[in-house]
Design an enzyme around this catalytic site. Sequence first.
Site, short mmCIF file in Angstrom:
data_model
loop_
_atom_site.label_atom_id
_atom_site.label_comp_id
_atom_site.label_asym_id
_atom_site.label_seq_id
_atom_site.Cartn_x
_atom_site.Cartn_y
_atom_site.Cartn_z
N ASP A 1 0.70 4.40 -2.43
CA ASP A 1 0.72 5.80 -2.01
C ASP A 1 1.75 6.60 -2.81
O ASP A 1 1.46 7.72 -3.26
CB ASP A 1 1.06 5.92 -0.52
CG ASP A 1 -0.11 5.63 0.40
OD1 ASP A 1 -1.26 5.57 -0.07
OD2 ASP A 1 0.15 5.47 1.61
N HIS B 1 0.83 -1.20 0.00
CA HIS B 1 0.00 0.00 0.00
C HIS B 1 0.87 1.26 0.00
O HIS B 1 0.51 2.26 -0.62
CB HIS B 1 -0.97 0.04 1.18
CG HIS B 1 -1.83 1.26 1.11
ND1 HIS B 1 -2.88 1.36 0.22
CD2 HIS B 1 -1.73 2.46 1.73
CE1 HIS B 1 -3.41 2.58 0.31
NE2 HIS B 1 -2.73 3.25 1.23
N HIS C 1 2.85 10.95 2.80
CA HIS C 1 2.34 11.91 1.82
C HIS C 1 2.98 13.29 1.95
O HIS C 1 3.31 13.92 0.95
CB HIS C 1 0.82 12.04 1.95
CG HIS C 1 0.08 10.79 1.61
ND1 HIS C 1 0.12 10.20 0.37
CD2 HIS C 1 -0.73 10.01 2.36
CE1 HIS C 1 -0.63 9.11 0.37
NE2 HIS C 1 -1.16 8.97 1.57
#
Length: 169
Positions: free
Chosen positions: A105, A101, A128
């Site tokens: 991202d 995952h 992020h």
Amino acid sequence: VEIVEDARAAGFYPADTLDVTCRISFDHPLIGEQRGSYRHDEREFARGIGPARTFGLKRDVEILLEHGMARGGSPDNAVVLTEDGVLNDGGLRFEDEFVRHKVLDCLGDMALLGYPVLGHFVGIRSGHELHARLMRKLLADASAWQLLADRDVELAPVAPGVPGILAGR
């Protein structure tokens, strides 16, 4: 182009392909330290990266829900962790779903550049916010990238009418 802060880092390096390498570390018995790499391939993306769900601790999810957040979350798109296991029926889709995952991202954050990318993205305990700062730093250094005319590659523009491919130098 890279950003290194304490035990976390994110960098973009020249490559003739789109590659992503991630290392994550979480203090949870099912996660611990995981490493994963991905070389762009539509079949591999659909089979091994796209299905990887986001994840969070049950106690954090409960707080988010109490505040009216994370309302779109479900077992189909999120793994909910208890202190020592997985709350989701059926468990994990992959033994290393967590790092897969994180690769997803990274790909999503790179898509915000507005161009398909040729380069090697490396993230170490990144997220992020660090990725966004890296993308701004990359774009600010015109000597670090070039916009290539359409090339015969598997990547298509991410937005209609946006030609070219952003490539590292």
